[in-house]
Design a protein around this motif. Structure first.
Motif, PDB file in Angstrom:
ATOM      1  N   CYS A  22      45.191   2.393 -61.805  1.00  0.00           N
ATOM      2  CA  CYS A  22      46.565   2.832 -61.571  1.00  0.00           C
ATOM      3  C   CYS A  22      46.626   3.825 -60.412  1.00  0.00           C
ATOM      4  O   CYS A  22      45.623   4.503 -60.114  1.00  0.00           O
ATOM      5  N   PRO A  23      47.780   3.943 -59.771  1.00  0.00           N
ATOM      6  CA  PRO A  23      47.882   4.881 -58.645  1.00  0.00           C
ATOM      7  C   PRO A  23      47.464   6.305 -58.988  1.00  0.00           C
ATOM      8  O   PRO A  23      46.852   6.987 -58.152  1.00  0.00           O
ATOM      9  N   HIS A  24      47.779   6.769 -60.211  1.00  0.00           N
ATOM     10  CA  HIS A  24      47.449   8.165 -60.513  1.00  0.00           C
ATOM     11  C   HIS A  24      45.950   8.396 -60.586  1.00  0.00           C
ATOM     12  O   HIS A  24      45.475   9.478 -60.234  1.00  0.00           O
ATOM     13  N   TYR A  25      45.183   7.406 -61.019  1.00  0.00           N
ATOM     14  CA  TYR A  25      43.737   7.576 -61.054  1.00  0.00           C
ATOM     15  C   TYR A  25      43.131   7.555 -59.656  1.00  0.00           C
ATOM     16  O   TYR A  25      42.058   8.114 -59.427  1.00  0.00           O
ATOM     17  N   LEU A  26      43.813   6.910 -58.730  1.00  0.00           N
ATOM     18  CA  LEU A  26      43.312   6.769 -57.368  1.00  0.00           C
ATOM     19  C   LEU A  26      43.767   7.881 -56.440  1.00  0.00           C
ATOM     20  O   LEU A  26      43.237   8.002 -55.323  1.00  0.00           O
ATOM     21  N   THR A  27      44.716   8.700 -56.867  1.00  0.00           N
ATOM     22  CA  THR A  27      45.303   9.670 -55.938  1.00  0.00           C
ATOM     23  C   THR A  27      45.354  11.107 -56.451  1.00  0.00           C
ATOM     24  O   THR A  27      45.367  12.038 -55.650  1.00  0.00           O
ATOM     25  N   LEU A  28      45.425  11.310 -57.763  1.00  0.00           N
ATOM     26  CA  LEU A  28      45.569  12.659 -58.297  1.00  0.00           C
ATOM     27  C   LEU A  28      44.210  13.235 -58.665  1.00  0.00           C
ATOM     28  O   LEU A  28      43.300  12.518 -59.077  1.00  0.00           O
ATOM     29  N   ASP A  29      44.085  14.545 -58.530  1.00  0.00           N
ATOM     30  CA  ASP A  29      42.814  15.242 -58.735  1.00  0.00           C
ATOM     31  C   ASP A  29      42.837  15.961 -60.075  1.00  0.00           C
ATOM     32  O   ASP A  29      43.582  16.928 -60.258  1.00  0.00           O
ATOM     33  N   GLY A  30      42.016  15.492 -61.008  1.00  0.00           N
ATOM     34  CA  GLY A  30      41.978  16.105 -62.327  1.00  0.00           C
ATOM     35  C   GLY A  30      41.468  17.530 -62.328  1.00  0.00           C
ATOM     36  O   GLY A  30      41.691  18.259 -63.305  1.00  0.00           O
ATOM     37  N   LEU A  31      40.790  17.943 -61.266  1.00  0.00           N
ATOM     38  CA  LEU A  31      40.295  19.320 -61.199  1.00  0.00           C
ATOM     39  C   LEU A  31      41.337  20.274 -60.639  1.00  0.00           C
ATOM     40  O   LEU A  31      41.110  21.493 -60.630  1.00  0.00           O
ATOM     41  N   ALA A  32      42.470  19.741 -60.172  1.00  0.00           N
ATOM     42  CA  ALA A  32      43.485  20.577 -59.539  1.00  0.00           C
ATOM     43  C   ALA A  32      44.804  20.589 -60.293  1.00  0.00           C
ATOM     44  O   ALA A  32      45.810  21.075 -59.774  1.00  0.00           O
ATOM     45  N   VAL A  33      44.835  20.062 -61.528  1.00  0.00           N
ATOM     46  CA  VAL A  33      46.075  20.034 -62.302  1.00  0.00           C
ATOM     47  C   VAL A  33      46.434  21.466 -62.714  1.00  0.00           C
ATOM     48  O   VAL A  33      45.622  22.160 -63.328  1.00  0.00           O
ATOM     49  N   PRO A  34      47.645  21.911 -62.411  1.00  0.00           N
ATOM     50  CA  PRO A  34      48.027  23.283 -62.768  1.00  0.00           C
ATOM     51  C   PRO A  34      48.106  23.476 -64.281  1.00  0.00           C
ATOM     52  O   PRO A  34      48.374  22.533 -65.037  1.00  0.00           O
ATOM     53  N   ASP A  35      47.889  24.692 -64.726  1.00  0.00           N
ATOM     54  CA  ASP A  35      48.051  25.014 -66.141  1.00  0.00           C
ATOM     55  C   ASP A  35      49.455  24.640 -66.605  1.00  0.00           C
ATOM     56  O   ASP A  35      50.449  24.930 -65.922  1.00  0.00           O
ATOM     57  N   GLY A  36      49.537  23.991 -67.752  1.00  0.00           N
ATOM     58  CA  GLY A  36      50.823  23.664 -68.354  1.00  0.00           C
ATOM     59  C   GLY A  36      51.543  22.484 -67.734  1.00  0.00           C
ATOM     60  O   GLY A  36      52.641  22.144 -68.183  1.00  0.00           O
ATOM     61  N   ALA A  37      50.957  21.828 -66.731  1.00  0.00           N
ATOM     62  CA  ALA A  37      51.638  20.734 -66.025  1.00  0.00           C
ATOM     63  C   ALA A  37      51.418  19.430 -66.783  1.00  0.00           C
ATOM     64  O   ALA A  37      50.666  18.538 -66.359  1.00  0.00           O
ATOM     65  N   THR A  38      52.071  19.312 -67.917  1.00  0.00           N
ATOM     66  CA  THR A  38      51.844  18.174 -68.809  1.00  0.00           C
ATOM     67  C   THR A  38      52.342  16.849 -68.246  1.00  0.00           C
ATOM     68  O   THR A  38      52.039  15.790 -68.809  1.00  0.00           O
ATOM     69  N   GLU A  39      53.090  16.890 -67.144  1.00  0.00           N
ATOM     70  CA  GLU A  39      53.480  15.635 -66.506  1.00  0.00           C
ATOM     71  C   GLU A  39      52.257  14.868 -65.987  1.00  0.00           C
ATOM     72  O   GLU A  39      52.351  13.682 -65.673  1.00  0.00           O
ATOM     73  N   PHE A  40      51.103  15.529 -65.896  1.00  0.00           N
ATOM     74  CA  PHE A  40      49.873  14.880 -65.454  1.00  0.00           C
ATOM     75  C   PHE A  40      49.095  14.247 -66.605  1.00  0.00           C
ATOM     76  O   PHE A  40      48.089  13.593 -66.369  1.00  0.00           O
ATOM     77  N   LYS A  41      49.528  14.428 -67.843  1.00  0.00           N
ATOM     78  CA  LYS A  41      48.744  13.925 -68.967  1.00  0.00           C
ATOM     79  C   LYS A  41      48.938  12.423 -69.144  1.00  0.00           C
ATOM     80  O   LYS A  41      50.056  11.919 -69.213  1.00  0.00           O
ATOM     81  N   CYS A  42      47.823  11.718 -69.251  1.00  0.00           N
ATOM     82  CA  CYS A  42      47.830  10.302 -69.589  1.00  0.00           C
ATOM     83  C   CYS A  42      46.495   9.981 -70.250  1.00  0.00           C
ATOM     84  O   CYS A  42      45.548  10.766 -70.178  1.00  0.00           O
ATOM     85  N   CYS A  43      46.434   8.838 -70.914  1.00  0.00           N
ATOM     86  CA  CYS A  43      45.224   8.431 -71.625  1.00  0.00           C
ATOM     87  C   CYS A  43      44.873   6.996 -71.244  1.00  0.00           C
ATOM     88  O   CYS A  43      45.708   6.112 -71.443  1.00  0.00           O
ATOM     89  N   LEU A  47      54.213   1.923 -54.703  1.00  0.00           N
ATOM     90  CA  LEU A  47      53.917   1.382 -53.373  1.00  0.00           C
ATOM     91  C   LEU A  47      53.662   2.492 -52.356  1.00  0.00           C
ATOM     92  O   LEU A  47      52.613   2.482 -51.696  1.00  0.00           O
ATOM     93  N   PRO A  48      54.551   3.458 -52.179  1.00  0.00           N
ATOM     94  CA  PRO A  48      54.233   4.519 -51.212  1.00  0.00           C
ATOM     95  C   PRO A  48      53.055   5.388 -51.615  1.00  0.00           C
ATOM     96  O   PRO A  48      52.292   5.840 -50.746  1.00  0.00           O
ATOM     97  N   VAL A  49      52.870   5.632 -52.916  1.00  0.00           N
ATOM     98  CA  VAL A  49      51.703   6.402 -53.345  1.00  0.00           C
ATOM     99  C   VAL A  49      50.422   5.684 -52.924  1.00  0.00           C
ATOM    100  O   VAL A  49      49.492   6.285 -52.360  1.00  0.00           O
ATOM    101  N   MET A  50      50.363   4.394 -53.182  1.00  0.00           N
ATOM    102  CA  MET A  50      49.159   3.639 -52.845  1.00  0.00           C
ATOM    103  C   MET A  50      48.985   3.487 -51.336  1.00  0.00           C
ATOM    104  O   MET A  50      47.861   3.587 -50.816  1.00  0.00           O
TER     105      MET A  50
END
Length: 431
Positions: free
Chosen positions: A250-271, A328-331
């Motif tokens: 998915c785009p989020h696995y290819l673009t977002l950095d799990g080491l840089a997620v801000p505290d409390g930013a639960t919009e980044f949570k996925c399983c 599309l733009p993320v990718m």
């Protein structure tokens, strides 16, 4: 309606080139030279086949306050997606029987701005329902090897997965995490605490379980939303051994950095979770060598309250990312930076997903295909403004992110997508 349009960059199966497309009714009737007479000149805008997203949770009926067919499909069209395949959860009832499928279709009727297909669900005790559900036109069956998050869609164990595989010759798509390898996530605003609760080993173990069951049954299996690059070696080996196996990410696995997620930013949570940049590099390598064949959204929205944005507690928050309009733009932003081409993105997000589910008239610009088209500016840019997103709740980890690539217009079967929801239901055995 018949019309022609041309572009200097028409993305054909052989690669992009200047060309003119003739659309007659709902289909592509001809592909000719760029200098042929035309009604619309897109000039430097790229002409792409509509994206096909085979991993979308619409949640209607039953949890329409989370999302719905009208809002999800409008968001899809705005993002250049002209076909979605809806997951069997988190709707109520889940799509685990023909009766439930008919209930979902009744709820969706007259609301869809793009064409829509449906997955069925494989859960404990419904193996006997799978042949009839397959005959009713679902594209295959979704199952979990771990708690799905909703009680009405329980997981299968290895034996249950084998029973499902044996019940019908179908495509099975599997959420692969091993519950025995998970750890309790403590209440915490720190993403690292949540990430530690779902280690890569949980995916590797469950991918192995799914591949082993498929090998035993001779079944076709597709691994959903792969986030752990360590599992790629198992997929490569299984294919060498003759297992009919494929995988997506998915785009989020290819673009977002799990080491840089801000505290409390639960919009980044996925399983499974977004992991570290080194793991991300491994996923891109899997795309490059074809071990991962497609990129889809796993659009999994919920209400803001369920995301626990007030407390920022990752353990309590719903796990799911809403990104259907932005894929599309993320990718394209990330792919270009890594040396990939727009043709690669089209293969991953249009042709590949259509091929996965057997939609021969979708995801490609060829004579006879549906005239699902996207005018896309690969040189344009914008900053993500959540208020401009069409899905029901504009909660996104991409808020305020600058992205490259702008969708200018989307056509569904030859007509510009507008205020008329003219999407159709798709069946596995028709397209």
């Amino acid at each position: 309606m018949s019309f022609t349009l041309r572009s200097k960059q028409v993305h054909l199966p052989q690669g992009p080139r200047p060309a003119t497309l003739t659309v007659d009714g709902e289909r592509i009737a001809a592909i000719g030279p760029y200098d042929a007479p035309c009604d619309t000149d897109l000039a430097d805008l790229a002409l792409l086949p509509g994206l096909v997203d085979t991993h979308v949770h619409v949640n209607e009926p039953g949890r329409t306050e989370w999302e719905g067919f009208a809002t999800a499909t409008r968001a899809a069209a705005a993002g250049g997606v002209t076909t979605i395949v809806d997951m069997p959860l988190n709707s109520l009832p889940p799509t685990t029987s023909v009766a439930a499928l008919r209930e979902k279709q009744a709820a969706a009727a007259g609301q869809c701005f793009v064409d829509v297909g449906f997955w069925g669900g494989a859960v404990p005790g419904n193996a006997g329902d799978l042949p009839a559900l397959h005959e009713a036109g679902v594209f295959g069956f979704k199952s979990f090897l771990v708690d799905s998050g909703v009680p009405e869609f329980p997981p299968l164990d290895a034996a249950g997965l084998g029973l499902a595989f044996a019940a019908v010759d179908a495509l099975f798509v599997v959420h692969a995490e091993d519950p025995a390898a998970l750890r309790p996530a403590p209440p915490s605003r720190a993403y690292a605490d949540f990430l530690a609760s779902r280690p890569p080993a949980a995916e590797v173990s469950a991918v192995g379980t799914a591949l082993s069951a498929a090998a035993t049954a001779g079944a076709r299996v597709h691994i959903l939303h792969l986030s752990a690059a360590d599992a790629l070696r198992l997929l490569r080996q299984a294919r060498e051994d003759g297992v009919r196996a494929s995988a997506e990410t998915c785009p989020h696995y290819l673009t977002l950095d799990g080491l840089a997620v801000p505290d409390g930013a639960t919009e980044f949570k996925c399983c499974p979770p977004i992991r570290d940049p080194g793991n991300q590099d491994g996923l891109w390598a899997g795309l490059a060598d074809g071990t991962i064949s497609i990129v889809v959204s796993d659009h999994s929205p919920s209400t803001p309250a369920l995301k626990r944005r007030d407390s920022g507690d990752f353990a309590a928050a719903w796990g799911g990312i809403a990104s259907l309009q932005l894929g599309l733009p993320v990718m394209w932003t990330a792919a270009r930076e890594r040396g990939f081409t727009l043709a690669d993105v089209v293969r991953w997000m249009s042709t590949g997903p259509a091929d996965l589910v057997g939609l021969r008239t979708k995801g490609r610009l060829v004579v006879g295909a549906d005239a699902d088209l996207v005018a896309f500016d690969p040189t344009g840019s914008f900053v993500v403004d959540p208020s401009r997103l069409y899905h029901r709740h504009p909660v996104t980890p991409y808020a305020a992110t600058p992205l490259s690539g702008v969708v200018h217009r989307t056509w569904l079967r030859g007509a510009p997508v507008g205020d008329d929801p003219r999407g159709r239901f798709l069946r596995r055995d028709v397209h």
